[in-house]
Design a protein around this motif. Sequence first.
Motif, mmCIF file in Angstrom:
data_model
loop_
_atom_site.group_PDB
_atom_site.id
_atom_site.type_symbol
_atom_site.label_atom_id
_atom_site.label_comp_id
_atom_site.label_asym_id
_atom_site.label_seq_id
_atom_site.Cartn_x
_atom_site.Cartn_y
_atom_site.Cartn_z
ATOM 1 N N VAL A 145 46.431 95.960 -69.536
ATOM 2 C CA VAL A 145 46.711 94.655 -70.136
ATOM 3 C C VAL A 145 46.553 94.758 -71.642
ATOM 4 O O VAL A 145 45.929 95.677 -72.170
ATOM 5 C CB VAL A 145 45.765 93.570 -69.581
ATOM 6 N N ASP A 146 47.143 93.792 -72.341
ATOM 7 C CA ASP A 146 47.093 93.780 -73.801
ATOM 8 C C ASP A 146 45.962 92.905 -74.328
ATOM 9 O O ASP A 146 45.524 93.064 -75.470
ATOM 10 C CB ASP A 146 48.429 93.298 -74.351
ATOM 11 N N MET A 147 45.529 91.974 -73.502
ATOM 12 C CA MET A 147 44.387 91.119 -73.828
ATOM 13 C C MET A 147 43.822 90.615 -72.507
ATOM 14 O O MET A 147 44.524 90.631 -71.480
ATOM 15 C CB MET A 147 44.815 89.954 -74.718
ATOM 16 N N MET A 148 42.584 90.201 -72.511
ATOM 17 C CA MET A 148 42.025 89.730 -71.256
ATOM 18 C C MET A 148 40.785 88.894 -71.466
ATOM 19 O O MET A 148 40.153 88.921 -72.534
ATOM 20 C CB MET A 148 41.704 90.896 -70.329
ATOM 21 N N MET A 149 40.461 88.122 -70.421
ATOM 22 C CA MET A 149 39.161 87.497 -70.331
ATOM 23 C C MET A 149 38.329 88.390 -69.419
ATOM 24 O O MET A 149 38.768 88.746 -68.328
ATOM 25 C CB MET A 149 39.253 86.083 -69.741
ATOM 26 N N ALA A 150 37.142 88.759 -69.868
ATOM 27 C CA ALA A 150 36.281 89.615 -69.065
ATOM 28 C C ALA A 150 34.834 89.212 -69.254
ATOM 29 O O ALA A 150 34.478 88.546 -70.227
ATOM 30 C CB ALA A 150 36.471 91.088 -69.444
ATOM 31 N N TRP A 151 34.003 89.579 -68.304
ATOM 32 C CA TRP A 151 32.567 89.399 -68.460
ATOM 33 C C TRP A 151 32.075 90.412 -69.495
ATOM 34 O O TRP A 151 32.439 91.592 -69.456
ATOM 35 C CB TRP A 151 31.849 89.622 -67.143
ATOM 36 N N SER A 152 31.249 89.966 -70.401
ATOM 37 C CA SER A 152 30.754 90.858 -71.453
ATOM 38 C C SER A 152 30.066 92.085 -70.878
ATOM 39 O O SER A 152 30.195 93.187 -71.409
ATOM 40 C CB SER A 152 29.802 90.099 -72.385
ATOM 41 N N SER A 153 29.362 91.901 -69.777
ATOM 42 C CA SER A 153 28.645 93.029 -69.163
ATOM 43 C C SER A 153 29.602 94.069 -68.600
ATOM 44 O O SER A 153 29.264 95.256 -68.546
ATOM 45 C CB SER A 153 27.719 92.520 -68.062
ATOM 46 N N SER A 202 37.427 92.016 -59.290
ATOM 47 C CA SER A 202 36.039 92.484 -59.346
ATOM 48 C C SER A 202 35.739 92.912 -60.775
ATOM 49 O O SER A 202 36.660 93.230 -61.547
ATOM 50 C CB SER A 202 35.809 93.669 -58.390
ATOM 51 N N GLY A 203 34.453 92.925 -61.119
ATOM 52 C CA GLY A 203 34.079 93.352 -62.452
ATOM 53 C C GLY A 203 34.518 94.771 -62.745
ATOM 54 O O GLY A 203 34.963 95.101 -63.850
ATOM 55 N N ALA A 204 34.411 95.636 -61.731
ATOM 56 C CA ALA A 204 34.803 97.033 -61.907
ATOM 57 C C ALA A 204 36.294 97.139 -62.206
ATOM 58 O O ALA A 204 36.729 97.977 -63.008
ATOM 59 C CB ALA A 204 34.452 97.831 -60.653
ATOM 60 N N GLN A 205 37.091 96.283 -61.573
ATOM 61 C CA GLN A 205 38.532 96.313 -61.816
ATOM 62 C C GLN A 205 38.860 95.887 -63.240
ATOM 63 O O GLN A 205 39.770 96.442 -63.875
ATOM 64 C CB GLN A 205 39.251 95.410 -60.812
ATOM 65 N N SER A 206 38.117 94.924 -63.775
ATOM 66 C CA SER A 206 38.366 94.504 -65.159
ATOM 67 C C SER A 206 38.042 95.628 -66.132
ATOM 68 O O SER A 206 38.751 95.822 -67.129
ATOM 69 C CB SER A 206 37.542 93.255 -65.486
ATOM 70 N N THR A 207 36.982 96.375 -65.859
ATOM 71 C CA THR A 207 36.645 97.530 -66.689
ATOM 72 C C THR A 207 37.773 98.554 -66.660
ATOM 73 O O THR A 207 38.193 99.076 -67.702
ATOM 74 C CB THR A 207 35.343 98.175 -66.198
ATOM 75 N N GLY A 216 25.151 96.152 -52.716
ATOM 76 C CA GLY A 216 26.132 95.383 -53.457
ATOM 77 C C GLY A 216 27.510 95.997 -53.325
ATOM 78 O O GLY A 216 27.648 97.148 -52.904
ATOM 79 N N PRO A 217 28.554 95.269 -53.638
ATOM 80 C CA PRO A 217 28.479 93.892 -54.127
ATOM 81 C C PRO A 217 28.144 92.916 -53.012
ATOM 82 O O PRO A 217 28.599 93.077 -51.890
ATOM 83 C CB PRO A 217 29.876 93.640 -54.690
ATOM 84 N N GLN A 218 27.367 91.907 -53.350
ATOM 85 C CA GLN A 218 27.035 90.879 -52.388
ATOM 86 C C GLN A 218 28.145 89.858 -52.325
ATOM 87 O O GLN A 218 28.880 89.672 -53.291
ATOM 88 C CB GLN A 218 25.703 90.202 -52.759
ATOM 89 N N THR A 219 28.308 89.206 -51.190
ATOM 90 C CA THR A 219 29.304 88.134 -51.083
ATOM 91 C C THR A 219 28.686 86.965 -50.329
ATOM 92 O O THR A 219 27.778 87.146 -49.508
ATOM 93 C CB THR A 219 30.579 88.577 -50.342
ATOM 94 N N LEU A 220 29.191 85.791 -50.594
ATOM 95 C CA LEU A 220 28.702 84.603 -49.900
ATOM 96 C C LEU A 220 28.985 84.667 -48.402
ATOM 97 O O LEU A 220 28.095 84.348 -47.596
ATOM 98 C CB LEU A 220 29.315 83.350 -50.522
ATOM 99 N N GLY A 277 44.895 89.600 -68.798
ATOM 100 C CA GLY A 277 44.047 89.787 -67.633
ATOM 101 C C GLY A 277 43.141 88.588 -67.425
ATOM 102 O O GLY A 277 42.455 88.159 -68.355
ATOM 103 N N LEU A 278 43.160 88.027 -66.224
ATOM 104 C CA LEU A 278 42.286 86.914 -65.866
ATOM 105 C C LEU A 278 41.654 87.175 -64.506
ATOM 106 O O LEU A 278 42.251 87.819 -63.639
ATOM 107 C CB LEU A 278 43.063 85.591 -65.796
ATOM 108 N N TRP A 279 40.461 86.627 -64.318
ATOM 109 C CA TRP A 279 39.789 86.720 -63.030
ATOM 110 C C TRP A 279 40.498 85.851 -62.001
ATOM 111 O O TRP A 279 40.938 84.738 -62.303
ATOM 112 C CB TRP A 279 38.334 86.264 -63.168
#
Length: 341
Positions: free
Chosen positions: A219-227, A206-211, A61-65, A158-160
């Motif tokens: 960032v002051d607020m963000m949308m992120a995956w809960s995991s 990437s998820g790691a970047q959001s972490t 991983g990470p896997q990609t299409l 922060g947004l994906w």
Amino acid sequence: MKKLTTFVTIVATALAGSVAAQDKPEQIVVANTGGPYLQAVLDATGKAFEEKTGIEVLGDGPQTLPQLQQMVQANRVTWDVVEVPPVFTMRYCGELFQELPADLQNYDNVLPGFANKCGINIAGYANIMLYNTKVFPDGGPQNWSEFFDTEKFPGKRGLWDGAEGVNLEIALMADGVAPEDLYPLDLDRAFAKLDTIRDDIVFWRSGAQSTQMMESEEVDMMMAWSSRAYPALKNGAPFEPVWNQHIIYNNVLTIPMGVPYPEVSADFIRTAMEPAQQARVSELYPVTPGLIGAEPELDEAGEKVFAGTKERAESAVVPNIQWVADNSEEINRRWTEWLNN
């Protein structure tokens, strides 16, 4: 003659056993988004499968299409089982992904709307809002409308960087569209709303970047995956999740076209669907079990971002994955145009 017949039978049986042994791989490769989540899958489901079968489970991983497309086109598929977003299997079932055995197509106790003939729910997460408690000690935005309100809540968002996630849905909810009226998505309205915060957006890819964004307080607020919020909170990032208008999502397990041992791949998926494995993976990395009824034991950070509680599951917004899959070409074209303008 009887002795000769017996001898031939014994030899035939031995050869059959030898062929069966040769048909059994020494190892298989499971691919997902990588990082600590991949390790959790290997430590839980991977070890359980190895104990059952003697087959070693490796991870990638990470896997990609695009990677998978190249493998299938070259007839050199090295991933035996792949976890992907459900839109991929809805779009490429029978082309990149093969149909699952009948028993894996007929699970009753998984969340509806994500599985199809080529993929079965395995792990989920919620797309949640989080805000920096240092920046907003008296409380940050509590819904997507407030997330888009740069006067009341100034700062970087922060947004994906992707259209097939939830950016369009949250923009429409911020603009007053009720969750039950989201689909079909009004793309013009969604992009117009995104324009209102464009100068304040920091994209993560990437998820790691959001972490990392939460841990560095970029960032002051963000949308992120809960995991992916979990390791940030575990490491002390001063962010608070908001369980309102969160959009739940389930990835699916698939078998790529051209795998050498599709029966073994299916057996791995059956192991992954066992309640004990579903719960154990969530304990090691707090994804939401794809199986309804799995009950992981979580630490404090895990409980804060776990989307699988009854209250959070009942209040979640469920996306229309099939609509997104059917309209993905137009969605991605519009997203690329918007980014480049």
